[in-house]
Design an enzyme around this catalytic site. Sequence first.
Site, PDB file in Angstrom:
ATOM      1  CB  SER A 261      37.680  41.524  44.553  1.00 24.94           C
ATOM      2  OG  SER A 261      38.343  40.528  43.769  1.00 24.94           O
ATOM      3  CG  ASP A 262      43.992  43.965  44.626  1.00 26.97           C
ATOM      4  OD1 ASP A 262      44.666  44.858  45.120  1.00 26.97           O
ATOM      5  OD2 ASP A 262      44.374  43.296  43.628  1.00 26.97           O
ATOM      6  CD1 TRP A 263      45.682  37.209  43.509  1.00 28.29           C
ATOM      7  CD2 TRP A 263      45.904  37.856  41.371  1.00 28.29           C
ATOM      8  NE1 TRP A 263      46.140  36.138  42.793  1.00 28.29           N
ATOM      9  CE2 TRP A 263      46.285  36.503  41.484  1.00 28.29           C
ATOM     10  CE3 TRP A 263      45.970  38.453  40.127  1.00 28.29           C
ATOM     11  CZ2 TRP A 263      46.709  35.744  40.386  1.00 28.29           C
ATOM     12  CZ3 TRP A 263      46.393  37.707  39.037  1.00 28.29           C
ATOM     13  CH2 TRP A 263      46.752  36.374  39.163  1.00 28.29           C
TER      14      TRP A 263
END
Length: 730
Positions: A261-263
């Site tokens: 996932s992104d941050w």
Amino acid sequence: MDNKALEALLNDMSLEEKVMQLVQIPGSEYEADAEITGVTRGQANEKVKQLAGSTLGVWGSKRIKKIQEKYMKEHPHHIPLMFMLDVIHGHKTVLPCPLGQGATFDPEAVKAGAAMQAREASADGIHATFSPMADLCRDARWGRIMESTGEDKYLNSCMAAAMVEGYQGDDLKDPDHIAACVKHFAAYGAAEGGRDYNNTELSEHTLREHYLRAYGEAVKKNPAMVMTSFNTINGIPATGNRFLMKKILREEFGFKGVLISDWAAVGEMINHGFAEDQKDAAYKAMMAGVDIDMTSGCYSGNLEELVKSGAVSEKMLDEAVLRVLNMKNDLGLFEDPFRGIDMEEGAKINEESRQLARKTAAQSLVLLENKGKALPLRKEKNAFIGPYANTKRLQSSWAFSGEDENTVTVFEAASSAYDEGSIKCAEGCTMMDQDAVTARGVCHVDNWQEENDRLLKEAVETAEWADTVVLCLGEDSTQSGEATSKASLKLPEVQLRLLDEIEKTGKRIVTLIFTGRPLELKEAVELSDALMVCWLPGTEGGNGVMDVLSGKVSPSGRLPVSFPYTVGQEPLHYDMYATGRPKPENGPSEYTSRYLDCENGALYPFGYGLSYTAFEYGEPKLSAERMSAGETLTASVTVRNTGKMKGDTTVQLYIRDVTGSRVRPVRELSGFRKISLEPGEEAEVRFDINEEMLRFWTAEEKWESEPGKFNLWLCDNSRDGRPMEFWLER
Ligand code: GLC
């Protein structure tokens, strides 16, 4: 480690250990001054620190060796920690920002740059980079356009594929290479209003024909990872979007690597209104196939419970964990957890990397105007004026592991190229207007007005002394990148005032624009004799710029993105549709698709760029006027350098499907070739056209070509050239 041993390891791990392999925590949990690229949510507990499978934002050979030694000693199965970092256009030696690399139209140069970045990052203990960004960007208001290679799916596909190859090489066990991560999946660049993190509304055919293409081409190069994007696509967050992650990415693209996932994007599905709480967010991300939760804490706090309750099967968990263990194994971390680390000095800039950065910087520059051959600079009195004339901040906000002091400024480069008495420098004005907002907050300068009045006075005096003024303007590097959307594309008022005052001196003006995005350049064009876009050219930016200004290298960059007359045209892209009432080139235009107050097209179109020499195109030819599915058509043109300097030019192939079961763009880039020609030299450039190149998402929801008439251009940019015709027969 062989597969059998990996399976045995997996089976021997506790449920808690398995879950934690899917957890990524910020590097600040291990090292105080790690780079934080998002909002951190408190500290991870000791157990999470001990067992988390990976971390991001920390680098440095000694530091990483220390962390890894402690981590592996304390891990029950001594599984190595994976270190990831955003090395998107440089680690120690910083290349031009990706948008500038797109302007090179040279995938081989971009691949070599990625390999250089990998060598440096690996020497500092990095195992994986969060690059290439393969997002299609048609909206200059979106600050992350700087991190892309522009508005065209074909160019982005070539560049993203080249970056994966450059970072990863042929074998991830090779310590000079690191894992790549294709991001941000998907269609993050289509954010409504150009506002970062905003929703994207896309029909499936637009998604498939334009926005998904570069990710798909990059995945064909087997990147170790793909990263989910922050946005919703048609109302469903990417990070929980099974259509995108399961059907498109896993089934259609055949991606077998790690999906990260992104941050904090897993937890942000709550803010989106898609998940009720962290447990629901963890569940939905797992159901979408997200393997690693980057920093949200949803997996570390809820996944064990979800598996115990049966909501998430242990089989699904094991498959995800095995993908992470396989990635560590592919990197050779089980055999050597310190793979690549240069224990003596870590990553360092060397002459070879500087030369590559310098050459790429020169190749990235796009000459847009050169009235009266103001360029190359004459050996006379040249004044370098403006906030970009002598600043070392020539890299983007994402090049945080590169040190500014390594940068060669424009004026430093000029001082090496010209006699001391023939050049002068003046800052001219502050970079930004008072209280401008950047990604890091409001930029306030005390005594701003007095300071600017002083700087302006000094600049005008310097200009009076000179024969030519090289005016170095642009957008501050902190005003593009993540969370930097802007509703205006104008240069700062304070810079426009400087331009006005310098123009009043009557001197020849060569304006250089340093920027991470297209800007409104009408005033700058009107008041300048020459104008060149320099992007954010990196560590060797000054030398790359001077190599072109001095005439040592003829400019060859081409715009990877349209430059508008005004922000009101955004999103703006060359591959638009004709509409039922296309505005005619000439003649009456009422009741047509047009603006009352502006052109439809770009001030400078995609693919545009000038050279110091001149190129003449012969009559383009087609090997036949008809082709059937199994055949190949060859389009060719002879190009001649009719000028007095050696130069590179990029021959572009565009195709238009004139009639389709869905309307098709007025033209689409389908090939390009950068060639180098000595004065008087000519070369024939040929492109093979096959049926596969003509496919699109038809009204029957199939990826197919349709018989009928096609137009084809071999030309110099996305606006000019005369079309040829051919027919595809069933
Ligand atoms: C950021 C960015 C992404 C980056 C990641 C890790 O929020 O969206 O591009 O790779 O976090 O730094």
